[in-house]
Design a protein around this motif. Structure first.
Motif, PDB file in Angstrom:
ATOM      1  N   THR A  47       0.835  -1.205   0.000  1.00 29.04           N
ATOM      2  CA  THR A  47       0.000   0.000   0.000  1.00 29.04           C
ATOM      3  C   THR A  47       0.875   1.262   0.000  1.00 29.04           C
ATOM      4  O   THR A  47       0.566   2.241  -0.680  1.00 29.04           O
ATOM      5  N   PHE A 155      -8.433   7.549  -0.400  1.00 29.92           N
ATOM      6  CA  PHE A 155      -8.279   6.348   0.408  1.00 29.92           C
ATOM      7  C   PHE A 155      -9.638   5.762   0.776  1.00 29.92           C
ATOM      8  O   PHE A 155      -9.818   4.547   0.784  1.00 29.92           O
ATOM      9  N   ARG A 156     -10.600   6.641   1.034  1.00 25.42           N
ATOM     10  CA  ARG A 156     -11.947   6.162   1.357  1.00 25.42           C
ATOM     11  C   ARG A 156     -12.528   5.369   0.180  1.00 25.42           C
ATOM     12  O   ARG A 156     -13.161   4.335   0.349  1.00 25.42           O
ATOM     13  N   PHE A 159     -10.519   2.015  -0.302  1.00 27.95           N
ATOM     14  CA  PHE A 159     -10.497   1.063   0.817  1.00 27.95           C
ATOM     15  C   PHE A 159     -11.109  -0.306   0.480  1.00 27.95           C
ATOM     16  O   PHE A 159     -10.441  -1.327   0.685  1.00 27.95           O
ATOM     17  N   GLN A 220     -13.253  -5.506   7.350  1.00 30.05           N
ATOM     18  CA  GLN A 220     -13.476  -4.528   6.286  1.00 30.05           C
ATOM     19  C   GLN A 220     -14.756  -3.730   6.528  1.00 30.05           C
ATOM     20  O   GLN A 220     -14.785  -2.504   6.426  1.00 30.05           O
ATOM     21  N   GLU A 224     -14.939   0.244   7.137  1.00 30.79           N
ATOM     22  CA  GLU A 224     -15.704   1.185   6.317  1.00 30.79           C
ATOM     23  C   GLU A 224     -16.595   2.056   7.187  1.00 30.79           C
ATOM     24  O   GLU A 224     -16.758   3.251   6.940  1.00 30.79           O
ATOM     25  N   LEU A 227     -14.311   4.613   8.931  1.00 32.42           N
ATOM     26  CA  LEU A 227     -13.896   5.679   8.006  1.00 32.42           C
ATOM     27  C   LEU A 227     -15.045   6.626   7.701  1.00 32.42           C
ATOM     28  O   LEU A 227     -14.845   7.791   7.398  1.00 32.42           O
TER      29      LEU A 227
END
Lengths: 234, 246
Positions: A47, A155-156, A159, A220, A224, A227
């Motif tokens: 990343t 990045f959002r 993701f 994940q 989410e 975020l």
């Protein structure tokens, strides 16, 4: 004898069950000790590579940009297994000797970095140009705008696909066996070899991979939520 | 001495001449409205003088210093932008930042102002545009008019010597337009120097000190607001005023 009966006989044999139960912790140990760290460390490094490569392309940095395109071209155009082999036999020729685990981390990071770089680039390009312009207009410089505005928004967006790569990587780590890294799958093969009872053990290791990926999928979802989506209602 | 002066600005996009030798002069405290039909080059002019587009040719004089628009240095652009504010038609609030952060970012990040001080300043300008109670909202949770008022606060927070408005109400319904024009009217009263690209004839007539009418990349007519609206000289201007006031 029909297939169903055959499977039934193998799976519900008393010895098979004992083998499965006794080998479960042995297989899991290598999953937790080798497979997961290999995947997670490689993912984090990849990343970092991806963000740099994506920024160079997004910013149209001369020369470096061309180098990045060539990197992506080569890595995406050759199989991971071949890359592992090239590193395994090639690096010692260059005088670089390291243990196979470290070598696997390097190859996985470089490999995944090329794919994730494209994910990141697409996510950055999806941020409206007005965000960059507005940043300039309040006096910010390019790097400040990147750090505060473009990268967080990109990045959002990136993701979920990046996490997709992580989940893919957990399974790809089994290829590290080709360069003598004893990870979860190789360990399973060893145990199976000793007992001559292959099929149930491979089902068992498949189940453990599935558990790992289920946990990651859960993480994940949580990630989410954490975020957030900057107040955008779904 | 003029605060800002643009001389002979040229800009073409792919061979299509959008600005062909425009001059503009703005004194401190002026409110200059730029009017004109779509495609006349108004927005491009504003974007060129804040360097969002690179002009092909022209002189730019700001606070007594003269620059060549086609060869201006990055460092000069950065210096000038520290003293100007820009309000976009589509607001362009930072989507990942709250209302308060949108206003403080230019202070804390670009000007290295301590966070506390920046927040005090931000709340002051947010109060001015009537958005102080929305400090923790994200842009997506606000109406267009509210977003535009925050965008004005963001531009104001850095104490600019001039504010540029690029069709600030074109995306808003009449009620929200009134909201935003109200804020702009207040700023004009306080003596803020502004260049406003707009289609709001009423606003231009009432608030601006000077009007520039553009068509096809040229200034067709300019003058004081009173003179421009009451006694337009050019046929093209009269035609435009007739259509837009009917």
């Amino acid at each position: 004898m029909d297939v169903g009966l055959k499977i039934y006989t193998i799976m519900f044999d008393q010895n098979t069950w004992e083998l499965l139960v006794s080998s479960f912790p042995k297989i899991l140990e290598y999953g937790v000790k080798i497979t997961l760290p290999l995947a997670v460390i490689s993912f984090i490094l990849s990343t970092v590579v991806a963000v740099f490569v994506a920024m160079i392309q997004y910013g149209k940095v001369p020369v470096l940009r061309t180098i990045c395109r060539i990197y992506i071209w080569i890595i995406r155009g050759t199989p991971l297994l071949v890359q592992l082999m090239v590193a395994f036999y090639g690096l010692p020729l260059l005088g670089i000797h390291s243990n196979p685990f470290v070598m696997a981390v390097i190859v996985f990071s470089i490999n995944e970095g090329a794919y994730s770089a494209e994910t990141m680039r697409a996510a950055m390009e999806a941020v409206p140009a007005g965000q960059l312009e507005a940043g300039y207009c309040v006096g910010m410089n390019y790097m400040q705008i990147m750090w505060h505005i473009i990268l967080p928004q990109a990045f959002r967006t990136a993701f979920p696909p990046l996490f997709n790569s992580l989940i893919g990587m957990v399974k790809e780590t089994s290829l590290a066996s080709s360069i003598t890294v004893v990870e979860m799958f190789t360990r399973t093969k060893q145990i199976a070899g000793q007992s001559y009872n292959y099929f149930p053990l491979y089902l068992e290791v498949a189940a453990i991979y599935l558990i790992f990926c289920t946990v990651l999928t859960f993480i994940q979802k949580k990630g989410e939520a954490v975020l957030g989506n900057y107040g955008v209602r779904k | 001495m003029a605060l800002l002066e643009v001389k002979n600005i040229h800009k073409a996009f792919d061979g299509n001449q959008v600005l062909s030798g425009v001059d503009i002069k703005v004194n401190k405290g002026d409110v200059v409205s730029i009017l004109g039909p779509s495609g006349s080059g108004k927005t491009t002019l504003l974007r060129c003088i804040n360097f969002l587009e690179k002009a092909d040719d022209g002189q730019f004089i700001f606070e007594g210093k003269e620059y060549d628009l086609s060869r201006i240095k990055k460092a000069d652009i950065a210096d000038i932008r520290m003293k100007t504010g820009f309000v976009f038609q589509s607001y362009n609030l930072f989507a990942n930042k709250t209302v308060l952060q949108n206003v403080t970012l230019g202070l804390t990040s670009a000007r290295k102002m301590p966070k506390k001080e920046a927040e005090t300043k931000a709340l002051e300008v947010l109060l001015k545009v009537g958005m102080d109670s929305f400090r923790d909202y994200y842009p997506s949770q606000l109406s267009g008019g509210q977003q535009q008022r925050v965008a004005i606060a963001r531009a104001l927070a850095t104490d600019p010597s001039i504010l540029y408005f690029d069709e600030p109400t074109s995306a808003l319904d009449p009620q929200l337009t009134a909201e935003v024009l109200g804020v702009m009217r207040e700023l004009a009263k306080e003596g803020m120097t502004m260049i406003v690209v707009t289609h709001e004839m009423g606003f231009a007539k009432e608030v601006s000190s000077h009007v520039v009418f553009m068509a096809d990349g040229n200034v067709v007519e300019e003058g004081s607001a009173k003179e421009f609206f009451e006694n337009p000289k050019q046929l093209r201007t009269r035609e435009f005023l007739r259509i837009s006031q009917s």
